[in-house]
Design an enzyme around this catalytic site. Structure first.
Site, short mmCIF file in Angstrom:
data_model
loop_
_atom_site.label_atom_id
_atom_site.label_comp_id
_atom_site.label_asym_id
_atom_site.label_seq_id
_atom_site.Cartn_x
_atom_site.Cartn_y
_atom_site.Cartn_z
N HIS A 102 0.84 -1.21 0.00
CA HIS A 102 0.00 0.00 0.00
C HIS A 102 0.87 1.25 0.00
O HIS A 102 0.61 2.20 -0.76
CB HIS A 102 -0.92 -0.01 1.23
CG HIS A 102 -1.69 1.27 1.41
ND1 HIS A 102 -2.92 1.48 0.81
CD2 HIS A 102 -1.40 2.41 2.09
CE1 HIS A 102 -3.36 2.68 1.13
NE2 HIS A 102 -2.45 3.27 1.90
N GLU A 103 1.89 1.28 0.84
CA GLU A 103 2.77 2.45 0.87
C GLU A 103 3.53 2.59 -0.44
O GLU A 103 3.79 3.71 -0.89
CB GLU A 103 3.72 2.35 2.06
CG GLU A 103 3.03 2.32 3.43
CD GLU A 103 2.02 3.43 3.61
OE1 GLU A 103 2.22 4.54 3.07
OE2 GLU A 103 1.01 3.21 4.30
#
Length: 232
Positions: A102-103
């Site tokens: 996600h990051e």
């Protein structure tokens, strides 16, 4: 003259947001804890997955670093660094890999010039300034009967609300990119994608709760301003 100083009936506007916030926090904690104990079949750590995703995406100027805290992961576009909590950085679970991906999704957004992220980054100073000064200015204006200060407080807080509204598509898009890249490059199998989506979906719910809280707070300020005008 100002009964809402003693019993502020507008506080009831915040109840739905508060309930959702408590639920979202409990949901993300329980979901993360659950899948933190489920190892990914590839055996990679979150940091290894993050570095490989960045490499496959052609991003070579973003570093991956460990930091303290729990669920404190974020991407810093100014320094071009992914900050991963120890559970994610060293973890070999589906939860760790999902959060790391996600990051990376944010780093990819930054690299390709994803418009909502660029807009969000550009209004960070105004939103931060507005969220800090909006309430002091508004309630000082309410106490002193200064309509200008009240209006200024509302305008400043509106910038913070805009920031939250823009954050929603940014976060959901990053999660979508995360699952796509994890599946597309074979990091996870199809049956592992569902738990990853659950972790990221629970995390996204916290942003929904924060947005709802910001919107309801703005409505509360507008309601208080309306009461003031009616009492004049």
């Amino acid at each position: 003259m100002f009964p809402y100083f003693y019993w502020d009936s507008t506080m009831i506007l915040l109840l739905p947001a508060l309930i959702l916030a408590f639920y979202a926090q409990a949901k993300v904690s329980s979901t993360f804890e659950r899948y933190l104990r489920v190892p990914a079949r590839n055996g990679l750590t979150g940091a290894e997955v993050a570095r490989e995703i960045l490499r496959l995406s052609g991003i070579h100027d973003v570093s991956v670093e460990i930091q303290g805290g729990r669920l404190s992961d974020y991407y810093d576009p100014r320094r071009k660094v992914l900050k991963l909590s120890s559970d994610v950085y060293n973890g070999r679970s589906l939860a760790a890999q999902g959060v790391a991906a996600h990051e990376c999704g944010h780093a990819i957004q930054h690299d390709v010039g994803y418009a909502p992220l660029a807009i969000r980054n550009s209004i960070v100073p105004v939103a931060s300034f507005g969220s800090q000064l909006a309430f002091p200015l508004f309630f000082l204006g309410l106490f002193l009967r200064g309509e200008f200060l009240m209006t200024l407080g509302i305008l400043l807080f509106s910038a913070a609300v805009l920031f939250q509204l823009i954050t929603l598509p940014v976060e959901y898009n990053a999660s979508s990119r995360a699952v796509t890249v994890l599946e597309g490059h074979g990091f996870i199998d199809r049956d592992e994608a569902r738990p990853v989506r659950k972790v990221l979906g629970a995390a996204a719910l916290t942003y929904v709760a924060a947005t709802l809280m910001a919107v309801m707070q703005l409505l509360r300020l507008l309601a208080l301003a309306g009461i003031y005008r009616d009492d004049r």
